[in-house]
Design a protein around this motif. Structure first.
Motif, PDB file in Angstrom:
ATOM      1  N   SER A   1       0.921  -1.541   0.316  1.00 12.93           N
ATOM      2  CA  SER A   1      -0.375  -0.016  -0.143  1.00 12.93           C
ATOM      3  C   SER A   1       1.107   1.320   0.470  1.00 12.93           C
ATOM      4  CB  SER A   1      -1.135  -0.331   1.252  1.00 12.93           C
ATOM      5  OG  SER A   1      -1.563   1.192   1.316  1.00 12.93           O
ATOM      6  N   LEU A   2       0.666   2.202  -0.657  1.00 13.50           N
ATOM      7  CA  LEU A   2       0.912   3.119  -0.604  1.00 13.50           C
ATOM      8  C   LEU A   2       0.268   4.705  -0.081  1.00 13.50           C
ATOM      9  CD1 LEU A   2       2.516   3.106  -4.519  1.00 13.50           C
ATOM     10  CD2 LEU A   2       3.386   2.346  -2.050  1.00 13.50           C
ATOM     11  N   ALA A   3      -0.666   4.704   0.981  1.00 14.20           N
ATOM     12  CA  ALA A   3      -1.333   5.661   1.069  1.00 14.20           C
ATOM     13  C   ALA A   3      -1.389   5.206   3.000  1.00 14.20           C
ATOM     14  CB  ALA A   3      -2.955   5.481   0.142  1.00 14.20           C
ATOM     15  N   SER A   4      -0.921   4.647   3.154  1.00  9.25           N
ATOM     16  CA  SER A   4      -1.119   4.537   4.871  1.00  9.25           C
ATOM     17  C   SER A   4       0.131   5.109   5.656  1.00  9.25           C
ATOM     18  CB  SER A   4      -1.597   3.432   4.962  1.00  9.25           C
ATOM     19  OG  SER A   4      -0.044   2.079   4.459  1.00  9.25           O
ATOM     20  N   PHE A   5       1.234   5.411   4.811  1.00  9.83           N
ATOM     21  CA  PHE A   5       2.762   5.775   5.225  1.00  9.83           C
ATOM     22  C   PHE A   5       3.431   6.949   4.159  1.00  9.83           C
ATOM     23  CE2 PHE A   5       2.452   1.218   6.309  1.00  9.83           C
ATOM     24  CZ  PHE A   5       2.593   1.225   7.434  1.00  9.83           C
ATOM     25  N   PRO A   6       3.820   7.911   4.665  1.00 10.90           N
ATOM     26  CA  PRO A   6       4.021   8.086   5.877  1.00 10.90           C
ATOM     27  C   PRO A   6       2.693   8.626   6.930  1.00 10.90           C
ATOM     28  CG  PRO A   6       4.783   9.875   5.163  1.00 10.90           C
ATOM     29  CD  PRO A   6       4.102   9.475   4.310  1.00 10.90           C
ATOM     30  N   PRO A   7       2.196   7.994   8.539  1.00 10.13           N
ATOM     31  CA  PRO A   7       1.100   8.686   8.773  1.00 10.13           C
ATOM     32  C   PRO A   7       0.617  10.264   9.261  1.00 10.13           C
ATOM     33  CG  PRO A   7       1.891   8.424  10.700  1.00 10.13           C
ATOM     34  CD  PRO A   7       3.398   7.418   9.812  1.00 10.13           C
ATOM     35  N   LYS A   8      -0.161  11.344   9.010  1.00  7.00           N
ATOM     36  CA  LYS A   8      -0.774  12.211   9.339  1.00  7.00           C
ATOM     37  C   LYS A   8       0.186  12.847  10.074  1.00  7.00           C
ATOM     38  CE  LYS A   8      -4.231  11.707   6.049  1.00  7.00           C
ATOM     39  NZ  LYS A   8      -5.892  12.667   6.420  1.00  7.00           N
ATOM     40  N   ASN A   9       0.180  12.524  11.511  1.00  6.10           N
ATOM     41  CA  ASN A   9       0.595  13.288  12.137  1.00  6.10           C
ATOM     42  C   ASN A   9       1.052  11.833  13.198  1.00  6.10           C
ATOM     43  OD1 ASN A   9       1.136  14.228  14.669  1.00  6.10           O
ATOM     44  ND2 ASN A   9      -1.400  14.722  15.824  1.00  6.10           N
ATOM     45  N   LEU A  10       2.793  12.030  12.574  1.00  3.75           N
ATOM     46  CA  LEU A  10       4.006  11.472  12.664  1.00  3.75           C
ATOM     47  C   LEU A  10       4.222  11.208  14.473  1.00  3.75           C
ATOM     48  CD1 LEU A  10       5.666   9.032  11.793  1.00  3.75           C
ATOM     49  CD2 LEU A  10       7.030  11.309  11.308  1.00  3.75           C
ATOM     50  N   SER A  11       4.015  13.215  14.795  1.00  4.41           N
ATOM     51  CA  SER A  11       4.636  13.686  15.966  1.00  4.41           C
ATOM     52  C   SER A  11       3.903  12.767  17.481  1.00  4.41           C
ATOM     53  CB  SER A  11       4.692  14.862  16.471  1.00  4.41           C
ATOM     54  OG  SER A  11       3.998  15.247  16.221  1.00  4.41           O
ATOM     55  N   SER A  12       2.509  12.264  17.230  1.00  2.00           N
ATOM     56  CA  SER A  12       1.234  11.553  18.345  1.00  2.00           C
ATOM     57  C   SER A  12       2.186  10.190  17.749  1.00  2.00           C
ATOM     58  CB  SER A  12       0.233  12.389  17.592  1.00  2.00           C
ATOM     59  OG  SER A  12      -0.423  11.965  16.180  1.00  2.00           O
ATOM     60  N   SER A  13       2.257   9.822  17.215  1.00  2.00           N
ATOM     61  CA  SER A  13       1.879   8.361  16.528  1.00  2.00           C
ATOM     62  C   SER A  13       3.322   7.974  17.900  1.00  2.00           C
ATOM     63  CB  SER A  13       2.246   8.135  15.662  1.00  2.00           C
ATOM     64  OG  SER A  13       3.413   8.558  14.395  1.00  2.00           O
ATOM     65  N   LEU A  14       4.299   8.865  17.395  1.00  2.00           N
ATOM     66  CA  LEU A  14       5.806   8.645  18.367  1.00  2.00           C
ATOM     67  C   LEU A  14       6.008   8.448  19.706  1.00  2.00           C
ATOM     68  CD1 LEU A  14       8.568   9.633  15.810  1.00  2.00           C
ATOM     69  CD2 LEU A  14       7.998   8.098  16.106  1.00  2.00           C
TER      70      LEU A  14
ATOM     71  N   ALA B   1      14.701  -5.428  23.043  1.00  2.00           N
ATOM     72  CA  ALA B   1      14.191  -5.127  24.235  1.00  2.00           C
ATOM     73  C   ALA B   1      13.426  -4.541  24.780  1.00  2.00           C
ATOM     74  CB  ALA B   1      15.376  -6.382  25.135  1.00  2.00           C
ATOM     75  N   ASN B   2      13.945  -3.322  23.547  1.00  2.00           N
ATOM     76  CA  ASN B   2      13.043  -1.983  23.742  1.00  2.00           C
ATOM     77  C   ASN B   2      11.947  -1.431  23.093  1.00  2.00           C
ATOM     78  OD1 ASN B   2      13.070   0.903  23.454  1.00  2.00           O
ATOM     79  ND2 ASN B   2      14.682   1.039  24.731  1.00  2.00           N
ATOM     80  N   PRO B   3      10.982  -2.102  22.744  1.00  2.00           N
ATOM     81  CA  PRO B   3       9.192  -1.731  22.346  1.00  2.00           C
ATOM     82  C   PRO B   3       9.679  -0.192  21.993  1.00  2.00           C
ATOM     83  CG  PRO B   3       8.872  -1.482  24.332  1.00  2.00           C
ATOM     84  CD  PRO B   3      10.732  -1.750  24.665  1.00  2.00           C
ATOM     85  N   ALA B   4       9.991   0.960  22.771  1.00  2.00           N
ATOM     86  CA  ALA B   4      10.022   2.150  21.825  1.00  2.00           C
ATOM     87  C   ALA B   4      10.948   2.149  20.677  1.00  2.00           C
ATOM     88  CB  ALA B   4      10.040   2.638  22.236  1.00  2.00           C
ATOM     89  N   LEU B   5      12.200   1.559  20.927  1.00  2.00           N
ATOM     90  CA  LEU B   5      13.287   1.540  19.354  1.00  2.00           C
ATOM     91  C   LEU B   5      12.302   0.213  18.089  1.00  2.00           C
ATOM     92  CD1 LEU B   5      16.251   1.795  21.227  1.00  2.00           C
ATOM     93  CD2 LEU B   5      15.296   3.396  19.915  1.00  2.00           C
ATOM     94  N   THR B   6      11.809  -0.664  18.819  1.00  2.00           N
ATOM     95  CA  THR B   6      11.307  -1.561  17.675  1.00  2.00           C
ATOM     96  C   THR B   6      10.048  -1.320  17.113  1.00  2.00           C
ATOM     97  OG1 THR B   6      10.058  -2.458  19.248  1.00  2.00           O
ATOM     98  CG2 THR B   6      11.776  -3.526  19.065  1.00  2.00           C
ATOM     99  N   HIS B   7       9.522  -0.385  17.840  1.00  2.00           N
ATOM    100  CA  HIS B   7       8.208   1.234  16.887  1.00  2.00           C
ATOM    101  C   HIS B   7       9.279   1.672  16.222  1.00  2.00           C
ATOM    102  CE1 HIS B   7       4.485   2.296  16.518  1.00  2.00           C
ATOM    103  NE2 HIS B   7       5.030   3.422  17.062  1.00  2.00           N
ATOM    104  N   ILE B   8      10.377   2.172  16.287  1.00  2.00           N
ATOM    105  CA  ILE B   8      10.260   3.198  15.228  1.00  2.00           C
ATOM    106  C   ILE B   8      10.547   2.825  14.152  1.00  2.00           C
ATOM    107  CG2 ILE B   8      12.447   5.382  15.242  1.00  2.00           C
ATOM    108  CD1 ILE B   8      11.735   6.091  18.119  1.00  2.00           C
ATOM    109  N   ILE B   9      11.803   1.477  14.372  1.00  2.00           N
ATOM    110  CA  ILE B   9      12.624   0.485  13.583  1.00  2.00           C
ATOM    111  C   ILE B   9      11.852   0.693  12.194  1.00  2.00           C
ATOM    112  CG2 ILE B   9      13.976  -1.588  12.853  1.00  2.00           C
ATOM    113  CD1 ILE B   9      15.246  -0.467  15.284  1.00  2.00           C
ATOM    114  N   ARG B  10      10.151  -0.181  12.828  1.00  2.00           N
ATOM    115  CA  ARG B  10       9.115  -0.661  12.097  1.00  2.00           C
ATOM    116  C   ARG B  10       8.981   0.588  11.076  1.00  2.00           C
ATOM    117  NH1 ARG B  10       5.260  -5.183  11.012  1.00  2.00           N
ATOM    118  NH2 ARG B  10       3.987  -4.171   9.560  1.00  2.00           N
ATOM    119  N   MET B  11       8.872   1.350  11.695  1.00  2.00           N
ATOM    120  CA  MET B  11       8.085   2.709  11.029  1.00  2.00           C
ATOM    121  C   MET B  11       8.636   3.351   9.800  1.00  2.00           C
ATOM    122  SD  MET B  11       6.426   5.407  13.468  1.00  2.00           S
ATOM    123  CE  MET B  11       5.682   6.221  12.451  1.00  2.00           C
TER     124      MET B  11
END
Length: 760
Positions: A370-383, A590-600
């Motif tokens: 899909s080409l429409a879902s990323f990046p999210p509109k409000n990236l700072s709130s998702s982080l 082991a750091n869920p915050a970092l893995t979330h960013i890596i996934r994005m």
């Protein structure tokens, strides 16, 4: 009356005491108050004795072997003590013993009361015991032994002795059950101590048995039972079984120190035999190496070939015309696994047969990204939102795919399900990184080929009118800048994980298995020229020397200074578990915050690569395309160029935001205090079960030393992350950030490409 009183004391009924221990009302006026009190006291002793005897008969019939042993022992104690006392007293009366019969003609009731007073307290206590036993339908051995041991701790010597004998009898039965588990690996069909997995049941073990002994019982029972059930060619030696039987017969669980010592000796002996005859260093080393090659992508050519085969499989299903052939099933992934091994070192590897892909969601029809879902509109709130455990198992195929490893005997003695889940999670993470990295490389190649083809006609420029030239140039430079940033980040992250984490920790784990001193991490280099550890080279000759040791010989007396020190399965599992936990921590999983960013970040990279692929391999539209050049009028740039410029600018802005957030979170994690051992273990379990965790965690090892001291590896894992920070900030890009240009400013500013990369 004395004869009838002795019959009552022996357990018979009498008209003297019609209901309980109270004297018959018609007989009471004929007695002195003192005589009446003596009769009632003797009647109460007789009543308690009769109640205990009847309760023993009732409990012994349908109850377990432990209650039966208790009742049999109690009957024997009463027979040898109380009943013998009744017979001896009657003999003295008949023989007119002067110590009992006064003047050879009458027997004082006070004398009888004094003789049987020693059984007053024991029978009172035994009466409460049988009442408590009858109040419960089933008694497990653990609570029963605890009850008897608690009651034996009294100041009345006779009561303490009786309960000690009762507890010893029940413990002997429990020891017999324990011998069946530890010596033969068998479980009783009635009142078993453990379940079919040799996990001790609740209430099967008394509280006086320590936690260490309980773990040892489970370990030895499972090992002996598994060897026996598998009908292994080498069974446990009979002379060792006889020695263990003698050791168990010599101790009771109530003697905690001696019992722990015996269980520890049995565990050590069984571990030595298993380690030398069933599971050897060679088996463990081969299993660990195969898991590292395929799950940790140490076999790079096979990993790249597998990614290409899966991409080819998706493409073939997307272009297929018939409906059945458009689905991807598990057998298709298995065939891709076999095709990927062709022409690589994995082609002749027998451990490849243990690998299988599992699709929890079932067969799937592949879809374009899909080409429409990323990046999210409000990236700072998702982080800023609290992140949950992030999964990477759907990035390889588009649906969750789990790589499994079939563990056979005897490897299942030390490779548990949680270990394989950790390996599968690491494979999903590393394969997602490698697949995205490959996509970005393909995007770079497509951009380079398109530019070469275009320069054949446009020369040094990008073509178009004077108004279009600068805009087309800025769009191209922006696209090159985005793909360069992506390639640099993935190169840095993958190089760090594969070189500074996986290679270092793998060599460290093998050195521990071989009994060699581990080299400090500070002596390892950060690049591909890491200091080579000779553990792999030295392992073959060392393993050959150990495999020749006879099982009956002691490991301590046979293992010399040049061979491997004795390791039991617990030490082996601890080494392997620590190795996996250090991999999880060092690779940032082991750091869920970092893995979330890596996934994005990976999703942004995938979107850009898919967008360039959909544009035909170039960010610039062809000069002859409609909307490529500005139309007549006030329009200064073509619609197609402006649209692509907006898309590339959004991707660039999202990528820079994510990279800044990644570096900030990584820097913050190194300053946080590490978790305790319990919290770290919970963190690992939550990742495996996809439960939510805190937003930020520190980097640490999961195993702690004594008295709260950190282990040596604690600082080494922290040093891993510091090396990644140095790699990311080698030119001060993050520690001294410069004001980045907005996409709209790129049309008016010109900056050299080297200056954009921080190299000038």
């Amino acid at each position: 009356m004395i004869a009838e009183l002795l019959l009552v004391l022996a357990g018979h009924s009498s008209s003297l005491f019609p209901t309980d221990h109270t004297v018959h009302p018609a007989f009471a006026p004929l007695l002195h108050p003192g005589e009446e009190q003596c009769l009632e006291s003797l009647g109460q002793i007789a009543l308690r004795y009769r109640k205990v005897k009847h309760a023993c008969t009732a409990l012994a019939r349908p109850s377990s072997r432990y209650i039966s042993a208790l009742c049999a022992t109690l009957n024997q104690i009463l027979k040898n003590g109380y009943e013998v006392l009744v017979v001896d007293t009657e003999a003295k009366v008949l023989q007119r013993d002067s110590s009992l019969v006064a003047s050879g003609s009458f027997v004082p009731l006070s004398s009888l009361r004094a003789i049987f007073s020693e059984w007053d307290a024991p029978l009172a206590s035994l009466e409460t015991l049988v009442d408590e036993l009858q109040a419960q339908d089933h008694w497990a051995p653990g609570p029963l032994i605890d009850l008897l041991l608690t009651r034996s701790q009294t100041g009345i010597h006779r009561v303490s002795t009786i309960y000690s004998h009762l507890s010893e009898a029940v413990q002997r039965v429990w020891i017999a059950q324990l011998q069946a588990v530890l010596i033969h690996g068998t479980l009783s069909p009635s009142d078993p101590l453990a379940d079919e997995n040799y996990v001790l049941l609740e209430g099967a073990v008394p509280s006086c048995v320590s936690r260490q002994s309980r773990d040892s019982i489970t370990y030895v029972g499972r090992a002996i039972g598994t060897v026996r059930a598998a009908k292994w060619e080498k069974q446990f030696p009979q002379h060792l079984a006889r020695e263990h039987t003698k050791l168990l017969n010599s101790v009771l669980p109530q003697d905690q120190y001696a019992f722990d010592h015996v269980i520890t000796d049995i565990r050590t002996t069984v571990s030595e035999w298993l380690w030398l005859n069933v599971l050897t260093h060679k088996d463990v080393e081969d299993a660990v190496e195969s898991l590292a090659n395929y799950f940790l992508l140490r076999n790079g050519e096979f990993a790249l070939s597998l990614i290409r085969e899966i991409e080819r499989l998706k493409l073939s299903r997307l272009t297929a015309r018939s409906v059945p052939s458009t689905m991807i099933r598990e057998q298709d992934l298995h065939l891709a696994l076999l095709r990927a091994s062709l022409g690589t070192t994995a082609q002749q590897d027998p451990s490849l047969a243990h690998l299988h892909f599992r699709m929890p969601s079932g067969p799937i029809r592949p879809l374009l990204p899909s080409l429409a879902s990323f990046p999210p509109k409000n990236l700072s709130s998702s982080l800023s939102q609290p992140s949950e455990a992030t999964s990477f198992d759907d990035l390889l195929l588009g649906t969750p795919v789990v790589l499994t490893y079939s563990v056979t005997w005897p490897l299942d003695l030390f490779l548990h399900t949680t270990d394989l889940q950790t390996y599968a999670m690491l494979f999903s993470y590393l394969s997602a990184l490698r697949k995205t990295h490959t996509r970005v490389h393909a995007c770079w190649t497509a951009l380079s080929n398109a530019q070469r083809a275009r320069r054949r006609w446009t020369g040094l420029g990008e073509g178009g009118t004077a108004e279009d030239l600068e805009v087309r140039k800025e769009l191209l430079r922006c696209g090159w800048g985005v793909v360069r940033e992506m390639n640099w980040f993935l190169d840095t992250l993958l190089g760090y994980i594969m070189t500074d984490v996986i290679d270092v920790e793998f060599r460290r784990m093998k050195a521990l298995l071989l009994g060699r001193p581990t080299r400090p991490i500070g002596r390892q280099t950060t690049g591909s020229g890491a200091v080579h550890d000779s553990a792999s080279a030295a392992s073959l000759g060392t393993l050959k020397s150990v495999s020749n040791v006879h099982p009956a010989q002691s490991t301590t007396s046979n293992v010399t200074g040049q061979s491997i020190p004795p390791l039991d399965f617990t030490t082996l599992r601890n080494i392997h578990t620590t190795y996996l936990e250090r991999l999880l921590t060092g690779s940032l999983l082991a750091n869920p915050a970092l893995t979330h960013i890596i996934r994005m970040i990976l999703e942004v990279c995938e979107r850009f690569a898919a967008q360039v692929e959909r544009w035909g391999g170039d960010v610039l539209p062809a000069l002859l395309f409609e909307g490529s050049l500005a139309a007549a009028g006030e329009q200064k740039v073509g619609d197609l160029v402006a649209e692509r410029y907006t898309i590339v600018g959004e991707i660039d802005e999202a990528l820079q935001t994510l990279l800044d957030a990644f570096y900030e979170q990584l820097s913050l994690s190194t300053t946080l205090q590490p978790f305790s051992a319990a919290a770290a273990a919970d963190a690992t379990k939550s990742m495996l079960h996809n439960t939510s965790m805190a937003n930020t965690t520190g980097f640490h090892t999961f195993m702690r030393g004594k008295r709260g001291k950190r282990l040596e590896g604690d600082e080494e894992v922290r040093r891993h992350v510091e090396r990644l920070l140095l790699r990311l900030d080698f030119n001060g890009e993050f520690s001294h950030p410069r004001k980045r240009r907005r996409p709209a400013q790129r049309a008016t500013e010109s900056e050299d490409i080297l200056k954009q990369g921080g190299l000038a």
